[in-house]
Design an enzyme around this catalytic site. Structure first.
Site, mmCIF file in Angstrom:
data_model
loop_
_atom_site.group_PDB
_atom_site.id
_atom_site.type_symbol
_atom_site.label_atom_id
_atom_site.label_comp_id
_atom_site.label_asym_id
_atom_site.label_seq_id
_atom_site.Cartn_x
_atom_site.Cartn_y
_atom_site.Cartn_z
ATOM 1 N N ARG A 135 1.857 96.170 92.334
ATOM 2 C CA ARG A 135 2.539 96.083 91.032
ATOM 3 C C ARG A 135 3.839 96.869 91.052
ATOM 4 N NH1 ARG A 135 -0.640 93.071 91.784
ATOM 5 N NH2 ARG A 135 -2.521 92.537 90.645
ATOM 6 N N SER A 179 -3.158 93.348 81.726
ATOM 7 C CA SER A 179 -3.781 94.561 82.262
ATOM 8 C C SER A 179 -2.857 95.753 82.035
ATOM 9 C CB SER A 179 -4.072 94.398 83.755
ATOM 10 O OG SER A 179 -4.964 93.332 83.970
ATOM 11 N N GLU A 182 0.752 99.900 83.827
ATOM 12 C CA GLU A 182 1.527 98.813 84.427
ATOM 13 C C GLU A 182 2.784 98.492 83.642
ATOM 14 O OE1 GLU A 182 -0.204 95.177 85.631
ATOM 15 O OE2 GLU A 182 -1.936 96.089 86.626
#
Length: 350
Positions: free
Chosen positions: A164, A246, A346
């Site tokens: 990520r 998420s 994130e």
């Protein structure tokens, strides 16, 4: 190229947070970027690149000039014996792009179906799901430097992909002079979809789908449909219940650290990695701390998946960025106190 003023950003972020852009320019082509940089009023102004708004938390009005990326276009660039090379404009919706590739006989992205956002945001985040990451299918991208207007291209190595993560999430400083956060606008992304195609099915939910259906040799469209069904069952549609997908990254620990946690919590969900490290399921850690279904103001933890934070106030009484971050920090504290692990968010906090 027209710069709009005092623009509501609630429609442009998947959390549905109320905020405004003091100034916003819609970027539909490379020429729009160059025109903006040639304008004395905007050339040196701080800038914020906005794609689908699916990976941001707005904590207030945005003062920098917002560049709303709306560059379109889908095409097959090259058909080689080893791969299809497909190109998409940065403003294309990610899921629609995945479906277009499958429908046109260019499989390889189907495991990444139904991820919200735009194509331009996919390499920034190095999106991933169900055993595939963007870097596994990445060929190159085109971008424009926001200080000089220079067009350039990057391959996978130059994007410095991580979990990520990419060069677009890092600020240039000191020894890291190549950080591109806030310095570039992605215009187009190309994908290398390998031949012969092979379904990526090494994920528990997909293995269950094979067992349920008795289909152990699914085609790309069937994998696409399965992934969509799995995501819809687990994750809320941001158009109905605002969220940023998420919210935390799955943390990675050493084998020794994992063994210590397993001794205390034998049911912890964990995945061995090729390098010997162990990836832990952040959603399981959060659920184990009792956060599933809990709320702080209008920010809540989704009842079906603790990894997702949601907007419980809807469009009428929407969550604030402050409430989201207060909830996120409380979750981080709980997980750290119980497991000694600091979860990393994130989304980009603006």
């Amino acid at each position: 190229m027209i710069v709009e003023h005092n623009v509501p950003l609630q429609p442009y972020n998947s959390f549905g947070i109320v905020a405004r852009a003091q100034h916003l320019a819609r970027i539909a082509s490379d020429a729009d970027v160059l025109a903006l940089l040639a304008d004395a009023d905007w050339r040196d102004a701080p800038k914020f690149v906005l794609g689908g708004g699916s990976n941001i938390v707005l904590t207030g009005d945005v003062k920098p000039l917002v560049l709303k990326v709306e560059i379109k276009g889908l095409r097959l660039v090259e058909d080689t014996p080893r791969a299809w090379i497909v190109e998409a404009g940065a403003g294309e919706t990610w899921h629609d792009t995945v479906e277009w590739t499958v429908d046109n006989g260019f499989p390889g992205l189907e495991n990444l179906a139904l991820i919200p956002g735009t194509v331009g945001g996919s390499p920034v985040q190095n999106i991933g799901a169900y055993g595939v990451e963007l870097q596994d299918r990445f060929e190159s991208l085109d971008a424009i430097a926001l200080d000089t207007g220079r067009a350039f291209s990057l391959d996978a190595a130059q994007c410095a992909f991580g979990y990520r993560d990419s060069v677009f999430k890092h600020v240039a400083s000191g020894s890291n002079s190549f950080g591109l956060a806030g310095r570039a606008l992605i215009t187009r992304v190309r994908f290398r979809l390998p031949k012969p195609w092979k379904a990526v099915m090494g994920y528990l939910d997909l293995e269950r789908k094979m067992a349920e259906t008795g289909n152990f040799t699914p085609n790309a469209r069937e994998v696409f449909d399965w992934v969509c069904a799995i995501r819809r069952a687990k994750l809320p549609d941001w158009r109905q219940l605002g969220n940023a997908g998420s919210f935390f990254k799955n943390p990675t620990v050493t084998a020794e650290q994992c063994a210590d946690i397993i001794a205390r919590d034998p049911k912890i969900v964990h995945y061995p990695m090729a390098d010997g490290s162990i990836k832990l399921a952040a959603g399981w850690l959060i659920d184990a701390c009792g956060w599933k279904g809990k709320s702080v103001g209008n920010a809540g933890v989704y009842e079906k998946q603790a990894l997702v934070l949601v907007n419980r106030g809807g469009r009428t009484h929407p969550v604030t960025g402050g409430e989201v971050m207060t909830l996120a920090k409380a979750i981080q504290t709980s997980v750290y106190e119980r497991f000694g692990i600091l979860l990393e968010p994130e989304p980009v906090v603006v």
